[in-house]
Design a protein around this motif. Structure first.
Motif, PDB file in Angstrom:
ATOM      1  N   LEU A 198       0.368  -1.517  -0.137  1.00  0.00           N
ATOM      2  CA  LEU A 198       0.045   0.339  -0.077  1.00  0.00           C
ATOM      3  C   LEU A 198       0.791   1.030  -0.285  1.00  0.00           C
ATOM      4  N   GLN A 199       1.764   1.166   0.641  1.00  0.00           N
ATOM      5  CA  GLN A 199       2.605   2.218   1.164  1.00  0.00           C
ATOM      6  C   GLN A 199       2.883   2.872  -0.878  1.00  0.00           C
ATOM      7  N   LEU A 200       4.214   1.719  -1.194  1.00  0.00           N
ATOM      8  CA  LEU A 200       4.076   2.275  -2.409  1.00  0.00           C
ATOM      9  C   LEU A 200       3.596   2.106  -3.029  1.00  0.00           C
ATOM     10  N   LEU A 201       1.952   2.261  -3.479  1.00  0.00           N
ATOM     11  CA  LEU A 201       1.167   2.500  -4.600  1.00  0.00           C
ATOM     12  C   LEU A 201       0.782   4.167  -4.115  1.00  0.00           C
ATOM     13  N   GLU A 202       0.743   4.602  -2.937  1.00  0.00           N
ATOM     14  CA  GLU A 202       0.753   5.892  -2.356  1.00  0.00           C
ATOM     15  C   GLU A 202       1.827   6.145  -2.998  1.00  0.00           C
ATOM     16  N   GLN A 203       2.610   6.037  -2.703  1.00  0.00           N
ATOM     17  CA  GLN A 203       3.958   7.193  -3.225  1.00  0.00           C
ATOM     18  C   GLN A 203       4.210   6.494  -4.642  1.00  0.00           C
ATOM     19  N   HIS A 204       3.540   6.234  -5.068  1.00  0.00           N
ATOM     20  CA  HIS A 204       3.531   6.608  -6.682  1.00  0.00           C
ATOM     21  C   HIS A 204       2.156   6.917  -7.439  1.00  0.00           C
ATOM     22  N   SER A 205       1.397   6.492  -7.453  1.00  0.00           N
ATOM     23  CA  SER A 205       0.701   7.798  -6.820  1.00  0.00           C
ATOM     24  C   SER A 205       0.200   9.245  -6.490  1.00  0.00           C
ATOM     25  N   GLY A 206       0.614   9.137  -5.949  1.00  0.00           N
ATOM     26  CA  GLY A 206       0.989  10.671  -4.955  1.00  0.00           C
ATOM     27  C   GLY A 206      -0.120  10.963  -4.286  1.00  0.00           C
ATOM     28  N   THR A 207      -1.193   9.980  -3.857  1.00  0.00           N
ATOM     29  CA  THR A 207      -2.321  10.000  -3.054  1.00  0.00           C
ATOM     30  C   THR A 207      -2.688   8.983  -1.960  1.00  0.00           C
ATOM     31  N   ARG A 208      -3.363  10.310  -1.030  1.00  0.00           N
ATOM     32  CA  ARG A 208      -3.733   8.427  -0.474  1.00  0.00           C
ATOM     33  C   ARG A 208      -5.011   7.687  -0.756  1.00  0.00           C
ATOM     34  N   LEU A 209      -5.009   6.728  -0.840  1.00  0.00           N
ATOM     35  CA  LEU A 209      -5.406   5.595  -1.251  1.00  0.00           C
ATOM     36  C   LEU A 209      -6.775   5.303   0.518  1.00  0.00           C
ATOM     37  N   LEU A 210      -6.593   5.136   1.066  1.00  0.00           N
ATOM     38  CA  LEU A 210      -7.224   4.156   2.092  1.00  0.00           C
ATOM     39  C   LEU A 210      -7.248   5.015   3.507  1.00  0.00           C
ATOM     40  N   GLN A 211      -7.953   5.663   4.091  1.00  0.00           N
ATOM     41  CA  GLN A 211      -8.094   6.126   5.365  1.00  0.00           C
ATOM     42  C   GLN A 211      -8.273   4.889   6.806  1.00  0.00           C
ATOM     43  N   ARG A 212      -7.268   4.595   7.228  1.00  0.00           N
ATOM     44  CA  ARG A 212      -7.790   3.816   8.523  1.00  0.00           C
ATOM     45  C   ARG A 212      -7.866   4.266   9.547  1.00  0.00           C
ATOM     46  N   THR A 213      -8.458   3.305  10.366  1.00  0.00           N
ATOM     47  CA  THR A 213      -8.473   4.330  11.740  1.00  0.00           C
ATOM     48  C   THR A 213      -8.753   2.407  12.122  1.00  0.00           C
ATOM     49  N   THR A 214      -9.164   2.507  13.769  1.00  0.00           N
ATOM     50  CA  THR A 214      -8.326   1.384  14.877  1.00  0.00           C
ATOM     51  C   THR A 214     -10.165   0.492  14.760  1.00  0.00           C
ATOM     52  N   ARG A 215     -10.679   0.634  13.813  1.00  0.00           N
ATOM     53  CA  ARG A 215     -12.081  -0.273  13.789  1.00  0.00           C
ATOM     54  C   ARG A 215     -12.185  -0.239  12.129  1.00  0.00           C
ATOM     55  N   ARG A 216     -12.183   0.598  11.366  1.00  0.00           N
ATOM     56  CA  ARG A 216     -11.945   0.608   9.953  1.00  0.00           C
ATOM     57  C   ARG A 216     -11.331   0.970   9.027  1.00  0.00           C
ATOM     58  N   ILE A 217     -11.550  -0.023   8.092  1.00  0.00           N
ATOM     59  CA  ILE A 217     -10.844   1.339   6.483  1.00  0.00           C
ATOM     60  C   ILE A 217     -11.494   1.580   5.372  1.00  0.00           C
ATOM     61  N   ASP A 218     -11.077   2.702   5.588  1.00  0.00           N
ATOM     62  CA  ASP A 218     -12.475   3.549   4.342  1.00  0.00           C
ATOM     63  C   ASP A 218     -11.626   3.640   3.190  1.00  0.00           C
ATOM     64  N   LEU A 219     -12.192   3.483   2.082  1.00  0.00           N
ATOM     65  CA  LEU A 219     -11.505   4.468   0.946  1.00  0.00           C
ATOM     66  C   LEU A 219     -11.270   6.051   0.576  1.00  0.00           C
ATOM     67  N   THR A 220     -10.955   6.650   0.101  1.00  0.00           N
ATOM     68  CA  THR A 220     -10.951   7.872  -0.221  1.00  0.00           C
ATOM     69  C   THR A 220     -11.145   7.621  -0.793  1.00  0.00           C
ATOM     70  N   PRO A 221     -11.555   9.128  -1.319  1.00  0.00           N
ATOM     71  CA  PRO A 221     -12.438  10.172  -3.134  1.00  0.00           C
ATOM     72  C   PRO A 221     -11.463   9.279  -4.155  1.00  0.00           C
ATOM     73  N   ASP A 222     -10.133   9.071  -3.505  1.00  0.00           N
ATOM     74  CA  ASP A 222      -9.156   9.107  -5.038  1.00  0.00           C
ATOM     75  C   ASP A 222      -9.146   7.543  -5.055  1.00  0.00           C
ATOM     76  N   GLY A 223      -9.329   6.995  -3.770  1.00  0.00           N
ATOM     77  CA  GLY A 223      -9.009   5.376  -3.484  1.00  0.00           C
ATOM     78  C   GLY A 223     -10.827   4.429  -4.307  1.00  0.00           C
ATOM     79  N   GLU A 224     -11.190   5.491  -4.372  1.00  0.00           N
ATOM     80  CA  GLU A 224     -11.984   4.971  -4.089  1.00  0.00           C
ATOM     81  C   GLU A 224     -12.208   4.707  -6.358  1.00  0.00           C
TER      82      GLU A 224
END
Length: 296
Positions: free
Chosen positions: A39-65
């Protein structure tokens, strides 16, 4: 372990579809840290945050969607390309499918042993529901659906038709009488079905010499699940119009009786939906098997 961009996209898709980093690692049979690195590699190459992580769940960011919706068909196309050069290799991998409860329980699942005998290395994740699903968001490879299709981002393949029957319990008929005409239905109770997407009551359809007629019948109970639908009818709560495959055993046992056989409900279309046109070999094989099963 070196992870390339192609593998990173595959891992990202698995995170989204499984809902967790740990489950993605288990499904792909890799170590948990490798999932994080991908995931870190993908976010680094895409230049954007793809997932929003919390202690309970994972959500797609708009760019991730957007990234997920565009990468899913690209990955399927890449898999198809690789599989086209390895036709002698055994089919393997995971297939995510959704279909109505009645078709899953009474038609497909009883015949799955024969599918596994032919393709023992394909794993099927089968969800059965009577609600509309978002194929890409839910990570589904295909959805079997009944009835007319509304507009959507999918590709539809016609699989055939399903016979429908209008019926009621003997107890209901004893208390309220047998309707003889469509006009009589206004004095009866229907168990109505709600469209989970539009929240509208689904009209009933009857064949007449002049053509198909749609009616919205009065009723005190509305359901969105086929098992509850049949249970309500067996309990004498009203008339039902449903798939013959689901109610046939109750008709044969005499618990339910057909109503208005001279005005039958027209057969309903059965379609298999895909999220995109680029189908993996696994999906094509399952489609061919399912089509043969439904037309037998």
């Amino acid at each position: 372990m070196q992870i390339n961009l192609f593998e990173s996209i595959r891992i990202f898709i698995e995170i989204v579809e499984s809902g967790s980093f740990t489950q993605a690692a288990e499904n792909l049979r890799i170590h948990r840290p490798a999932v994080t690195r991908a995931l870190q590699l993908l976010e680094q190459h895409s230049g954007t945050r793809l997932l929003q992580r919390t202690t309970r769940r994972i959500d797609l960011t708009p760019d991730g969607e957007a990234f997920y919706r565009r990468s899913k068909p690209l990955l399927a196309q890449a898999d198809e390309l690789l599989e086209s050069f390895s036709s002698e290799r055994a089919m393997r991998g995971q297939l995510r499918v959704d279909m109505p409860i009645a078709l899953a329980a009474l038609v497909v699942i009883p015949r799955l042993p024969e599918f596994y005998r032919m393709y023992p290395e394909i794993d099927i994740i089968l969800s059965s529901s009577d609600r509309r699903r978002d194929m890409l968001r839910d990570g589904l490879d295909c959805i079997l659906r009944l009835g007319e299709l509304d507009d959507g981002e999918y590709v539809a393949h016609r699989m055939g038709t399903i016979k429908m029957t209008t019926c009621a319990s003997r107890e209901y008929i004893a208390r309220h009488g047998m309707p003889e005409t469509l006009e009589d239905l206004k004095n009866h109770q229907a168990i109505n079905w709600v469209n989970s997407r539009s929240s509208k009551i689904m009209p009933w359809t009857f064949s007449t010499p002049e053509g198909a007629v749609e009616m919205t019948l009065p009723g005190k109970l509305v359901v969105d699940n086929s098992e509850a639908y049949v249970s309500a009818c067996l309990a004498g709560l009203g008339l039902l119009q449903g798939m013959n495959v689901f109610i046939k055993p109750h008709l044969e046992s005499g618990q339910l009786v057909e109503v208005l056989p001279h005005n039958p409900c027209p057969d309903r279309k059965l379609s298999l939906l895909y999220p995109h046109r680029h189908l993996s070999r696994r999906v094509r094989i399952f489609t061919e098997w399912l089509e043969g099963l439904l037309q037998a």
